[in-house]
Write an enzyme that holds these catalytic residues in place. Sequence first.
Site, PDB file in Angstrom:
ATOM      1  N   PHE A 157       0.825  -1.214   0.000  1.00  0.00           N
ATOM      2  CA  PHE A 157       0.000   0.000   0.000  1.00  0.00           C
ATOM      3  C   PHE A 157       0.860   1.265   0.000  1.00  0.00           C
ATOM      4  O   PHE A 157       0.405   2.319  -0.423  1.00  0.00           O
ATOM      5  CB  PHE A 157      -0.862   0.077   1.277  1.00  0.00           C
ATOM      6  CG  PHE A 157      -1.953  -0.945   1.377  1.00  0.00           C
ATOM      7  CD1 PHE A 157      -3.138  -0.773   0.689  1.00  0.00           C
ATOM      8  CD2 PHE A 157      -1.806  -2.075   2.177  1.00  0.00           C
ATOM      9  CE1 PHE A 157      -4.167  -1.708   0.804  1.00  0.00           C
ATOM     10  CE2 PHE A 157      -2.821  -3.008   2.298  1.00  0.00           C
ATOM     11  CZ  PHE A 157      -4.011  -2.823   1.605  1.00  0.00           C
ATOM     12  N   ALA A 159       2.600   4.450  -0.378  1.00  0.00           N
ATOM     13  CA  ALA A 159       2.789   5.358  -1.515  1.00  0.00           C
ATOM     14  C   ALA A 159       2.231   6.724  -1.141  1.00  0.00           C
ATOM     15  O   ALA A 159       1.427   6.830  -0.217  1.00  0.00           O
ATOM     16  CB  ALA A 159       2.038   4.852  -2.749  1.00  0.00           C
ATOM     17  N   SER A 182      -4.670   2.207  -9.120  1.00  0.00           N
ATOM     18  CA  SER A 182      -5.703   3.236  -9.048  1.00  0.00           C
ATOM     19  C   SER A 182      -6.402   3.394 -10.386  1.00  0.00           C
ATOM     20  O   SER A 182      -5.798   3.164 -11.447  1.00  0.00           O
ATOM     21  CB  SER A 182      -5.034   4.564  -8.675  1.00  0.00           C
ATOM     22  OG  SER A 182      -5.922   5.633  -8.852  1.00  0.00           O
ATOM     23  N   TYR A 211       0.880  11.197 -10.264  1.00  0.00           N
ATOM     24  CA  TYR A 211       0.409  10.136  -9.366  1.00  0.00           C
ATOM     25  C   TYR A 211      -0.064   8.927 -10.179  1.00  0.00           C
ATOM     26  O   TYR A 211       0.370   7.789  -9.956  1.00  0.00           O
ATOM     27  CB  TYR A 211      -0.736  10.672  -8.482  1.00  0.00           C
ATOM     28  CG  TYR A 211      -1.487   9.572  -7.782  1.00  0.00           C
ATOM     29  CD1 TYR A 211      -0.930   8.918  -6.684  1.00  0.00           C
ATOM     30  CD2 TYR A 211      -2.742   9.147  -8.243  1.00  0.00           C
ATOM     31  CE1 TYR A 211      -1.609   7.872  -6.067  1.00  0.00           C
ATOM     32  CE2 TYR A 211      -3.414   8.120  -7.632  1.00  0.00           C
ATOM     33  CZ  TYR A 211      -2.849   7.480  -6.541  1.00  0.00           C
ATOM     34  OH  TYR A 211      -3.520   6.452  -5.946  1.00  0.00           O
ATOM     35  N   LYS A 239       1.467   4.851 -10.746  1.00  0.00           N
ATOM     36  CA  LYS A 239       0.708   3.594 -10.598  1.00  0.00           C
ATOM     37  C   LYS A 239       0.805   2.772 -11.883  1.00  0.00           C
ATOM     38  O   LYS A 239       0.956   1.550 -11.848  1.00  0.00           O
ATOM     39  CB  LYS A 239      -0.753   3.904 -10.245  1.00  0.00           C
ATOM     40  CG  LYS A 239      -0.927   4.564  -8.872  1.00  0.00           C
ATOM     41  CD  LYS A 239      -0.522   3.619  -7.754  1.00  0.00           C
ATOM     42  CE  LYS A 239      -0.571   4.241  -6.393  1.00  0.00           C
ATOM     43  NZ  LYS A 239      -0.122   3.336  -5.316  1.00  0.00           N
ATOM     44  N   PHE A 255     -11.234   2.366  -7.389  1.00  0.00           N
ATOM     45  CA  PHE A 255     -11.996   3.556  -7.739  1.00  0.00           C
ATOM     46  C   PHE A 255     -12.047   4.407  -6.459  1.00  0.00           C
ATOM     47  O   PHE A 255     -11.017   4.587  -5.833  1.00  0.00           O
ATOM     48  CB  PHE A 255     -13.310   3.161  -8.419  1.00  0.00           C
ATOM     49  CG  PHE A 255     -13.015   2.802  -9.864  1.00  0.00           C
ATOM     50  CD1 PHE A 255     -12.254   1.681 -10.182  1.00  0.00           C
ATOM     51  CD2 PHE A 255     -13.393   3.629 -10.897  1.00  0.00           C
ATOM     52  CE1 PHE A 255     -11.885   1.390 -11.498  1.00  0.00           C
ATOM     53  CE2 PHE A 255     -13.047   3.346 -12.221  1.00  0.00           C
ATOM     54  CZ  PHE A 255     -12.287   2.231 -12.515  1.00  0.00           C
ATOM     55  N   HIS A 288     -10.614  14.418   0.136  1.00  0.00           N
ATOM     56  CA  HIS A 288     -11.654  13.552  -0.429  1.00  0.00           C
ATOM     57  C   HIS A 288     -13.054  14.056  -0.099  1.00  0.00           C
ATOM     58  O   HIS A 288     -13.291  14.613   0.973  1.00  0.00           O
ATOM     59  CB  HIS A 288     -11.468  12.115   0.082  1.00  0.00           C
ATOM     60  CG  HIS A 288     -10.199  11.481  -0.411  1.00  0.00           C
ATOM     61  ND1 HIS A 288      -9.100  11.327   0.389  1.00  0.00           N
ATOM     62  CD2 HIS A 288      -9.855  11.013  -1.620  1.00  0.00           C
ATOM     63  CE1 HIS A 288      -8.123  10.766  -0.325  1.00  0.00           C
ATOM     64  NE2 HIS A 288      -8.560  10.568  -1.547  1.00  0.00           N
TER      65      HIS A 288
HETATM   66  N1  UFG Z   1     -15.103  17.290  -4.828  1.00  0.00           N
HETATM   67  C1  UFG Z   1     -15.870  18.421  -4.626  1.00  0.00           C
HETATM   68  N2  UFG Z   1     -15.633  19.157  -3.507  1.00  0.00           N
HETATM   69  C2  UFG Z   1     -14.669  18.834  -2.594  1.00  0.00           C
HETATM   70  C3  UFG Z   1     -13.886  17.663  -2.812  1.00  0.00           C
HETATM   71  C4  UFG Z   1     -14.136  16.910  -3.953  1.00  0.00           C
HETATM   72  O1  UFG Z   1     -16.749  18.768  -5.426  1.00  0.00           O
HETATM   73  O2  UFG Z   1     -14.504  19.587  -1.613  1.00  0.00           O
HETATM   74  C5  UFG Z   1     -15.367  16.474  -6.024  1.00  0.00           C
HETATM   75  C6  UFG Z   1     -14.160  16.302  -6.912  1.00  0.00           C
HETATM   76  O3  UFG Z   1     -14.039  17.401  -7.782  1.00  0.00           O
HETATM   77  C7  UFG Z   1     -14.493  14.982  -7.608  1.00  0.00           C
HETATM   78  C8  UFG Z   1     -15.293  14.204  -6.563  1.00  0.00           C
HETATM   79  O4  UFG Z   1     -15.709  15.163  -5.606  1.00  0.00           O
HETATM   80  O5  UFG Z   1     -15.302  15.231  -8.708  1.00  0.00           O
HETATM   81  C9  UFG Z   1     -14.478  13.146  -5.848  1.00  0.00           C
HETATM   82  O6  UFG Z   1     -13.285  13.750  -5.384  1.00  0.00           O
HETATM   83  P1  UFG Z   1     -12.256  13.013  -4.427  1.00  0.00           P
HETATM   84  O7  UFG Z   1     -11.124  13.984  -4.193  1.00  0.00           O
HETATM   85  O8  UFG Z   1     -12.966  12.474  -3.240  1.00  0.00           O
HETATM   86  O9  UFG Z   1     -11.777  11.765  -5.267  1.00  0.00           O
HETATM   87  P2  UFG Z   1     -11.099  11.712  -6.720  1.00  0.00           P
HETATM   88  O10 UFG Z   1     -12.082  11.041  -7.621  1.00  0.00           O
HETATM   89  O11 UFG Z   1     -10.547  12.997  -7.156  1.00  0.00           O
HETATM   90  O12 UFG Z   1      -9.837  10.817  -6.356  1.00  0.00           O
HETATM   91  C10 UFG Z   1      -9.850   9.439  -6.405  1.00  0.00           C
HETATM   92  C11 UFG Z   1      -8.890   8.884  -5.364  1.00  0.00           C
HETATM   93  C12 UFG Z   1      -7.484   9.320  -5.687  1.00  0.00           C
HETATM   94  C13 UFG Z   1      -7.162   8.928  -7.100  1.00  0.00           C
HETATM   95  C14 UFG Z   1      -8.177   9.478  -8.061  1.00  0.00           C
HETATM   96  C15 UFG Z   1      -7.918   8.975  -9.445  1.00  0.00           C
HETATM   97  O13 UFG Z   1      -9.237   9.329  -4.093  1.00  0.00           O
HETATM   98  O14 UFG Z   1      -6.570   8.722  -4.800  1.00  0.00           O
HETATM   99  O15 UFG Z   1      -9.471   9.046  -7.677  1.00  0.00           O
HETATM  100  O16 UFG Z   1      -8.596   9.706 -10.384  1.00  0.00           O
HETATM  101  F1  UFG Z   1      -5.964   9.411  -7.471  1.00  0.00           F
END
Ligand code: UFG
Length: 329
Positions: free
Chosen positions: A73, A75, A117, A141, A145, A169, A189
């Site tokens: 894990f 990273a 990822s 990032y 991966k 995901f 997140h």
């Molecule tokens: N978002 C908001 N407001 C916030 C935070 C997030 O609208 O305050 C939106 C983001 O724009 C995105 C969605 O919520 O559309 C999910 O965002 P996250 O940051 O929770 O997750 P991501 O999909 O960006 O990230 C995930 C994993 C990462 C990985 C990525 C790969 O958590 O580790 O997918 O695309 F790198």
Amino acid sequence: MAILVSGGAGYIGSVTVHQLIAAGQEVVVLDTLEKGHAAALPPGVKLYQGSTGDAALVMRILSENRVDAAIHFAAYIEVNESVKDPQKYLANNIVNGIAFLDALVKAGVGRIVFSSSAAVYGMPKRMPIPEDAPKQPINPYGLTKHIFEGVLASYYAAYGLSSVSLRYFNAAGALPDGSLGEDHDPESHLIPLVIRAAMGKRRSISVFGTDYPTPDGTCVRDYIHVLGLADAHIRALAYLERHPGAHAFNVGTGKGLSVKEIIGAVKRVTRKDFAVEQAPRRPGDPPELVADPGNIGRELGWTPAHSRIDDIVASAWKWHSTHPDGFGG
Ligand code: UFG
């Protein structure tokens, strides 16, 4: 025989360690504790504090314990930081990762499960995404991966180290009793941030982009309960006993939810209201990422347990409301 878990004190790592212990498995953890939390580990789990890049330490762990498989894990995981400082990501996620593999090969460990990822796919055109979709990561990032999956394929061909790369995901949720969950610093997140708004720890939640080509204009993601993810690792280890090779599977539910739907679920489950603000798009966010989980279902017999969104949110709410300061509280 023991399983060596690198990054076992992190979010997904610690939940997986918890599940391995519950299944009666011996576990040894290697973690720098730079992001992970010793308090996230079940009592009695052997923890070595250090880096996967410290070959002497990894060799010592392998000589002091009878390890026959590893889960990797450890990273760095922040997409934005990887854009600003790619060297940090390449050095840790790839160079240190290779040192870890070399020690495993030297010690005769034959199986490894790797945290990959959905970021390997970049901005995929086809939804849901099958494993053989083009790999065009759009940030360092995701590149780390993708490269490491390639390293694992070469290490199987040359040295016989069998691997499963699990392309996560969106990991979310906590143990259903609220005893173990997510504690990132900084937190980026969506679900933990929306929950903080529900707890009154944030004034509002910002929706990053409302003009995407999706049904409600906000980004769609495939949210998978961390317990389901942990189960995928345990099944992958067993699969490698019968299926040598270098495999890669998506780990998702196959169902997408928008940012607005997540906010609605948090309001519904917590019965709390809070302000929601529209904000500009976050650079690098694909409009939609939804897994085709057909292969992991067929090959590993895996199904996405606990991943109804209300169950994910209820478990996360329980964790955050009983641990307002995470492991520090
Ligand atoms: N978002 C908001 N407001 C916030 C935070 C997030 O609208 O305050 C939106 C983001 O724009 C995105 C969605 O919520 O559309 C999910 O965002 P996250 O940051 O929770 O997750 P991501 O999909 O960006 O990230 C995930 C994993 C990462 C990985 C990525 C790969 O958590 O580790 O997918 O695309 F790198």
